[in-house]
Write a protein that holds these residues in place. Structure first.
Motif, PDB file in Angstrom:
ATOM      1  N   ASN A 264      89.125  61.396  46.233  1.00 23.23           N
ATOM      2  CA  ASN A 264      88.215  62.208  47.038  1.00 23.23           C
ATOM      3  C   ASN A 264      87.843  63.376  46.142  1.00 23.23           C
ATOM      4  O   ASN A 264      88.733  64.053  45.614  1.00 23.23           O
ATOM      5  CB  ASN A 264      88.910  62.765  48.287  1.00 23.23           C
ATOM      6  CG  ASN A 264      88.954  61.755  49.412  1.00 23.23           C
ATOM      7  OD1 ASN A 264      90.028  61.299  49.788  1.00 23.23           O
ATOM      8  ND2 ASN A 264      87.801  61.394  49.935  1.00 23.23           N
ATOM      9  N   CYS A 265      86.557  63.628  45.968  1.00 21.05           N
ATOM     10  CA  CYS A 265      86.129  64.733  45.100  1.00 21.05           C
ATOM     11  C   CYS A 265      86.898  66.008  45.452  1.00 21.05           C
ATOM     12  O   CYS A 265      87.042  66.358  46.626  1.00 21.05           O
ATOM     13  CB  CYS A 265      84.630  64.968  45.237  1.00 21.05           C
ATOM     14  SG  CYS A 265      84.060  66.330  44.209  1.00 21.05           S
ATOM     15  N   ALA A 266      87.381  66.684  44.408  1.00 20.69           N
ATOM     16  CA  ALA A 266      88.209  67.880  44.624  1.00 20.69           C
ATOM     17  C   ALA A 266      87.418  69.048  45.205  1.00 20.69           C
ATOM     18  O   ALA A 266      88.010  70.009  45.701  1.00 20.69           O
ATOM     19  CB  ALA A 266      88.867  68.294  43.313  1.00 20.69           C
ATOM     20  N   ASP A 269      83.830  70.714  49.779  1.00 20.77           N
ATOM     21  CA  ASP A 269      82.552  70.631  50.487  1.00 20.77           C
ATOM     22  C   ASP A 269      81.775  69.372  50.110  1.00 20.77           C
ATOM     23  O   ASP A 269      80.699  69.120  50.646  1.00 20.77           O
ATOM     24  CB  ASP A 269      81.718  71.883  50.192  1.00 20.77           C
ATOM     25  CG  ASP A 269      82.429  73.126  50.710  1.00 20.77           C
ATOM     26  OD1 ASP A 269      82.870  73.099  51.873  1.00 20.77           O
ATOM     27  OD2 ASP A 269      82.590  74.083  49.933  1.00 20.77           O
ATOM     28  N   CYS A 270      82.324  68.601  49.168  1.00 23.88           N
ATOM     29  CA  CYS A 270      81.700  67.328  48.780  1.00 23.88           C
ATOM     30  C   CYS A 270      82.551  66.180  49.338  1.00 23.88           C
ATOM     31  O   CYS A 270      82.111  65.402  50.162  1.00 23.88           O
ATOM     32  CB  CYS A 270      81.591  67.247  47.249  1.00 23.88           C
ATOM     33  SG  CYS A 270      81.133  65.616  46.641  1.00 23.88           S
ATOM     34  N   ASN A 271      83.809  66.120  48.878  1.00 26.91           N
ATOM     35  CA  ASN A 271      84.785  65.157  49.386  1.00 26.91           C
ATOM     36  C   ASN A 271      84.400  63.690  49.170  1.00 26.91           C
ATOM     37  O   ASN A 271      84.996  62.782  49.737  1.00 26.91           O
ATOM     38  CB  ASN A 271      85.063  65.406  50.873  1.00 26.91           C
ATOM     39  CG  ASN A 271      86.463  64.992  51.251  1.00 26.91           C
ATOM     40  OD1 ASN A 271      87.390  65.149  50.459  1.00 26.91           O
ATOM     41  ND2 ASN A 271      86.617  64.422  52.436  1.00 26.91           N
ATOM     42  N   CYS A 287      86.831  65.834  40.112  1.00 27.64           N
ATOM     43  CA  CYS A 287      85.510  66.067  40.720  1.00 27.64           C
ATOM     44  C   CYS A 287      84.551  64.924  40.405  1.00 27.64           C
ATOM     45  O   CYS A 287      84.684  64.232  39.396  1.00 27.64           O
ATOM     46  CB  CYS A 287      84.910  67.366  40.196  1.00 27.64           C
ATOM     47  SG  CYS A 287      85.769  68.818  40.828  1.00 27.64           S
ATOM     48  N   CYS A 288      83.539  64.770  41.283  1.00 26.97           N
ATOM     49  CA  CYS A 288      82.586  63.677  41.109  1.00 26.97           C
ATOM     50  C   CYS A 288      81.423  64.085  40.207  1.00 26.97           C
ATOM     51  O   CYS A 288      80.678  63.238  39.752  1.00 26.97           O
ATOM     52  CB  CYS A 288      82.080  63.187  42.468  1.00 26.97           C
ATOM     53  SG  CYS A 288      80.836  64.244  43.215  1.00 26.97           S
ATOM     54  N   SER A 289      81.251  65.380  39.970  1.00 30.74           N
ATOM     55  CA  SER A 289      80.129  65.828  39.137  1.00 30.74           C
ATOM     56  C   SER A 289      80.442  67.186  38.528  1.00 30.74           C
ATOM     57  O   SER A 289      81.376  67.879  38.970  1.00 30.74           O
ATOM     58  CB  SER A 289      78.866  65.947  39.987  1.00 30.74           C
ATOM     59  OG  SER A 289      79.040  66.997  40.926  1.00 30.74           O
ATOM     60  N   SER A 291      78.592  69.801  38.795  1.00 29.00           N
ATOM     61  CA  SER A 291      78.316  70.868  39.758  1.00 29.00           C
ATOM     62  C   SER A 291      79.490  71.025  40.729  1.00 29.00           C
ATOM     63  O   SER A 291      79.813  72.135  41.150  1.00 29.00           O
ATOM     64  CB  SER A 291      76.997  70.616  40.499  1.00 29.00           C
ATOM     65  OG  SER A 291      77.059  69.401  41.179  1.00 29.00           O
ATOM     66  N   CYS A 292      80.152  69.924  41.067  1.00 28.01           N
ATOM     67  CA  CYS A 292      81.330  70.048  41.933  1.00 28.01           C
ATOM     68  C   CYS A 292      82.467  70.776  41.207  1.00 28.01           C
ATOM     69  O   CYS A 292      83.235  71.514  41.821  1.00 28.01           O
ATOM     70  CB  CYS A 292      81.789  68.666  42.410  1.00 28.01           C
ATOM     71  SG  CYS A 292      80.785  68.058  43.783  1.00 28.01           S
ATOM     72  N   MET A 293      82.556  70.575  39.876  1.00 20.81           N
ATOM     73  CA  MET A 293      83.598  71.277  39.110  1.00 20.81           C
ATOM     74  C   MET A 293      83.429  72.799  39.202  1.00 20.81           C
ATOM     75  O   MET A 293      84.393  73.544  39.108  1.00 20.81           O
ATOM     76  CB  MET A 293      83.538  70.861  37.634  1.00 20.81           C
ATOM     77  CG  MET A 293      84.121  69.495  37.384  1.00 20.81           C
ATOM     78  SD  MET A 293      83.818  68.967  35.676  1.00 20.81           S
ATOM     79  CE  MET A 293      85.030  69.934  34.794  1.00 20.81           C
TER      80      MET A 293
HETATM   81 ZN   LIG Z   1      81.725  66.021  44.429  1.00 21.70          ZN
END
Ligand SMILES: [Zn+2]
Ligand SMILES: [Zn+2]
Length: 317
Positions: A264-266, A269-271, A287-289, A291-293
């Protein structure tokens, strides 16, 4: 002591059990209390749902307690079938027993008199081997489940939830004639109970459903004709159908190398649920991206090779 279940030796200390049973439950509160009272002093965790149409459970337990629970279920619900998988530790974090409106979130009731032809794993295997060009096999699970493992040649509907299947079926109806042989399967069989009823209501006359689902198929027939691994809704996330190395059929979201490890993306707010290789997971800290990092609400990263799914109230027992 050698533990034996259904004439097969069980080598693990824990068992994961999946079951469902359709029977009118008149007093739901009484049934809930009965489960609670029995399980109170036993080492069983998981999810048990009761509704007026029956009972559905996925639990894990230390094997003596797990076998005791199976015995208890069989006494309570006469013809219940429990599917069992060995596991090395609990597959669930805690025990939840709930009363629900429906056993499965699907807006069509199950009429068992209208269900498809239920076939045993050995018959299913034979049907796969003998299937002609007019026969279709449909994976009745969500797209993120079929992505990591499915029967070879199956149609994998792009549905993110079971509720999306009726609208997807209108696409199916444009392509597959009503008299075609339709073989459907899911994890443990319960979704096929609903979906086979639905298909027959839509006019399909030749519907076959795998009794006991992929779990029972793996238990009885191993992994033949199945590629990848089985997605499960517990801490294990993906499990092989047989011993030994099973090649991943899905790939890392970042680098494209084979991987069937879900994260699950860390970024809370994305998950997003995505597959990721170990190396990329370390670089992207779960993270999935990019920007999520850089997001503000990041949960701690679990750097183990097979992280457990994220839990909101993660705390040590
Ligand atoms: Zn993400
Ligand atoms: Zn990667």
């Amino acid at each position: 002591m050698q533990l034996v279940y259904n004439d097969q030796p069980v080598m693990s200390t824990y068992l994961a059990i999946a079951y469902y049973y359709f029977t009118p439950i008149l007093d739901l509160q009484e049934d809930l209390e009965a489960h609670r009272n029995f399980l109170n002093s036993r080492d069983i965790r998981g999810r048990i749902y009761l509704s007026q149409e029956g009972v559905n459970g996925q639990v894990s337990g230390e094997y003596r307690d797990a076998l005791g629970y199976i015995d208890w279920l069989r006494k309570k619900y006469e013809k219940i079938v429990c599917k069992v998988q060995p596991c090395q530790e609990h597959a669930f974090y805690k025990l939840t027993i709930k009363i629900r409106k429906q056993l499965v979130a699907f807006d069509h009731p199950v009429d068992l008199s209208k269900r498809g032809n239920a076939v045993s794993p050995s018959t299913w295997k034979k049907m796969l081997e003998e299937k002609d060009k007019e026969t279709v096999v449909i994976d009745v699970r969500n797209n993120y489940e079929s992505k990591v493992g499915h029967f070879k040649g199956a149609i994998l509907p792009p549905c993110a939830s079971f509720r999306e299947f009726p609208s997807w079926t209108s696409e199916l109806e444009k392509q597959i004639p009503k008299e075609a042989k339709v073989m459907i399967y899911c994890t443990g069989g319960i979704r096929c109970e609903y979906y086979s009823t639905y298909l027959q209501e839509k006019g399909y006359t030749n519907v076959y459903q795998l009794e006991g689902g992929i779990i029972q198929y793996g238990f009885e027939e191993g992994g033949e004709h199945f590629q990848g691994k089985l997605f499960v809704f517990d801490d294990r996330l993906v499990v092989p159908l047989q011993e030994g190395d099973v090649e991943a059929i899905s790939s890392c979201h970042h680098c494209g190398l084979p991987s069937d490890v879900y994260y699950n993306c860390a970024n809370m707010d994305c998950n997003e649920l995505f597959t990721c290789c170990h190396a990329c997971s370390q670089v992207k800290v779960g993270c999935c991206s990019s920007s999520c990092m850089a997001a503000s609400r990041l949960r701690p990263f679990d750097s183990s090779p097979r992280p457990k799914p994220f839990r909101k109230q993660a705390k040590k027992i």
